[in-house]
Design a protein around this motif. Sequence first.
Motif, PDB file in Angstrom:
ATOM      1  N   ARG A 321     -13.395  26.837 -11.828  1.00 48.01           N
ATOM      2  CA  ARG A 321     -13.802  28.043 -11.107  1.00 48.01           C
ATOM      3  C   ARG A 321     -15.244  28.449 -11.418  1.00 48.01           C
ATOM      4  O   ARG A 321     -15.601  29.624 -11.354  1.00 48.01           O
ATOM      5  N   SER A 322     -16.083  27.473 -11.750  1.00 48.27           N
ATOM      6  CA  SER A 322     -17.490  27.797 -12.035  1.00 48.27           C
ATOM      7  C   SER A 322     -18.427  27.309 -10.932  1.00 48.27           C
ATOM      8  O   SER A 322     -19.649  27.343 -11.099  1.00 48.27           O
ATOM      9  N   GLY A 323     -17.868  26.821  -9.806  1.00 48.32           N
ATOM     10  CA  GLY A 323     -18.695  26.428  -8.676  1.00 48.32           C
ATOM     11  C   GLY A 323     -18.803  24.938  -8.449  1.00 48.32           C
ATOM     12  O   GLY A 323     -19.607  24.478  -7.643  1.00 48.32           O
ATOM     13  N   SER A 324     -17.953  24.148  -9.108  1.00 46.39           N
ATOM     14  CA  SER A 324     -18.076  22.691  -9.003  1.00 46.39           C
ATOM     15  C   SER A 324     -17.758  22.183  -7.593  1.00 46.39           C
ATOM     16  O   SER A 324     -18.432  21.279  -7.091  1.00 46.39           O
ATOM     17  N   GLU A 414     -22.058  26.419 -14.412  1.00 46.02           N
ATOM     18  CA  GLU A 414     -21.760  27.599 -15.220  1.00 46.02           C
ATOM     19  C   GLU A 414     -21.904  28.853 -14.368  1.00 46.02           C
ATOM     20  O   GLU A 414     -22.629  28.859 -13.368  1.00 46.02           O
ATOM     21  N   ARG A 415     -21.201  29.904 -14.785  1.00 46.51           N
ATOM     22  CA  ARG A 415     -21.381  31.227 -14.189  1.00 46.51           C
ATOM     23  C   ARG A 415     -21.092  32.258 -15.263  1.00 46.51           C
ATOM     24  O   ARG A 415     -20.607  31.896 -16.350  1.00 46.51           O
ATOM     25  N   ASP A 416     -21.370  33.508 -14.982  1.00 38.10           N
ATOM     26  CA  ASP A 416     -21.053  34.580 -15.930  1.00 38.10           C
ATOM     27  C   ASP A 416     -19.609  34.400 -16.387  1.00 38.10           C
ATOM     28  O   ASP A 416     -18.694  34.365 -15.571  1.00 38.10           O
ATOM     29  N   ILE A 417     -19.403  34.280 -17.702  1.00 37.16           N
ATOM     30  CA  ILE A 417     -18.072  33.947 -18.209  1.00 37.16           C
ATOM     31  C   ILE A 417     -17.056  35.046 -17.893  1.00 37.16           C
ATOM     32  O   ILE A 417     -15.855  34.757 -17.770  1.00 37.16           O
ATOM     33  N   LYS A 418     -17.486  36.285 -17.725  1.00 43.81           N
ATOM     34  CA  LYS A 418     -16.537  37.349 -17.359  1.00 43.81           C
ATOM     35  C   LYS A 418     -16.005  37.104 -15.950  1.00 43.81           C
ATOM     36  O   LYS A 418     -14.801  37.197 -15.701  1.00 43.81           O
ATOM     37  N   ASP A 419     -16.897  36.778 -15.018  1.00 42.27           N
ATOM     38  CA  ASP A 419     -16.453  36.441 -13.654  1.00 42.27           C
ATOM     39  C   ASP A 419     -15.626  35.164 -13.647  1.00 42.27           C
ATOM     40  O   ASP A 419     -14.628  35.055 -12.931  1.00 42.27           O
ATOM     41  N   ASN A 420     -16.068  34.182 -14.437  1.00 43.33           N
ATOM     42  CA  ASN A 420     -15.360  32.909 -14.508  1.00 43.33           C
ATOM     43  C   ASN A 420     -13.933  33.104 -15.022  1.00 43.33           C
ATOM     44  O   ASN A 420     -12.960  32.574 -14.469  1.00 43.33           O
TER      45      ASN A 420
END
Length: 548
Positions: A321-324, A414-420
């Motif tokens: 869920r980080s945009g892959s 990667e993305r903001d870990i809270k959103d991730n």
Amino acid sequence: MTSEQHTFTQAVALLQQGKVSQGIELLKPLTHNSEFAEKALQILFKVAMQQQDTETAISYCQQLVSIAPTKFDYVLTLVQLSLSCGELEIAKNALLPLYETNPQQADICFQLGKIERKLDNADAALTYLDQARVLSEQFKVPALIEISFVHNDQLHQPDSAIKYLEQAISADSNNLQAHFALANIYEQLGDKDKAKKGFQQVLKIDAFNAMAQARLADIETFTERDAIDYERASLAILQRESDDIACADIYYALGKVFNDCKNYQQAWHYYVKANHYNKKYLPAYDRQSVEKITDYTLDRNIVLQEANSSITPIIICGMFRSGSTLIEQIISSNEQIAAGGEIAYLHSSLFNLIGDERALANKAKEPEFTDGYKEQLILRAEGALYVTDKRPENYLYLDIIKQLYPKAKIIWTERDIKDNSLSAFFQHLGPSLNYAVSLNDTLHHYEQQQRIKSHWQSRFGDDIFTLNYDQLVCSPEQVLEQLFSFLGLEYSDEAQRFHNKSGTVSTASVWQVRKPLYKSSSGRFVNYLKHIQADEKSYLDAKALLNR
């Protein structure tokens, strides 16, 4: 009475008295006696099943098959038990002698076809399944459905899969599995209308089908009025549903529906219930075990020779869920890059060996292993020079990949870990992603990934590109120009056309990547912050994450 008869009688008496361990010890020597072996093994098998010791039960059942190979009940029991715990090779080896004796028995052909499909042996699977279809009218429809799975999942031929499913539906118009599978393929292809009609057809046949009801939630964007109607129908299904997995499906769907209409309090309520049900059947996330895997990965030093291949993989890894999937869709819009999806081959071949460096190295050196991965790339390449492999766990094997394919490039999303963390919490994920049911466990998993990432950057830094999802959606042209330059290719407005790309997408992002780039998922955690804080248990679970 012989001494063996006396021992057998005494063992049975002990078992009846509840003295199980003593009875077992008396029976074990009798398994080597030709007169009493079968009886002793039958009892030992039943005891193992009562104790829920599946591994031991399989061993006893294998011995029964070896001494009475023509008894179909033994073979069938061994097959069913092996399949239930994923021991596909054991099931296959039990069936093959029966098939060789009677290749015209449709049920044996069908079972072998299903097993070969699950083992990713497409040609063998199609051979057995086609035999079953021809041999028996009873197996015609089930075999057609299984054949469609082979064409869609192994051969990546969705058009052929659709034809076989249409044949199955023509032969049995109310077959739920065929209708569901057909709708699923249309969903993967991004055909919203046909996918919706397919899942609605399942509900016409079975009005309380939880899976079809849940899948409809992903297809539409719901208004508040639509959400209320959907909630009413879903709660009616939940009143009748006893299966925890199906209940979780519905609750995740309800969370998504109320998220659509920005009723975040109600959405949070349903997402929490969904994860409550998901926890019931998922194995608990074991932080210590994950840390050991990290340590094994950091400590190993394997030396391999380069594979002989004209195709180069592009490895897309990072947190789920980080945009892959989005990145794969964008870069595979370039004609030189084919979308490989989540290729399971590396992880399924290597993961069980990760704690044994020598065994892992030996496996990675086997020509059969290297050829197998090359075949997976060729199957997906369709003439392209590069094939993406976005299996999330591939970050564990970058040393192996880079030695086999020195030109391989790694895109680490990667993305903001809270959103991730929140995005993972909102998805119905399986056993390998069991951290997702806890926001803090997701943070822990991320931190372990970051340890490994730092290690690989020290070794392969020039060939690792960190792609930040939040930066991508804010400045797509700037980020993608850098990414394509890293890949050695020229950026040609792929960000403007990726969402119209044909082909299948089989991940949770199936509908998101069919849209142009949007920013609404960036900073999404803010919508749920006060609801997490109001939920004392969830707040405690998220405390470490909130401090990030």
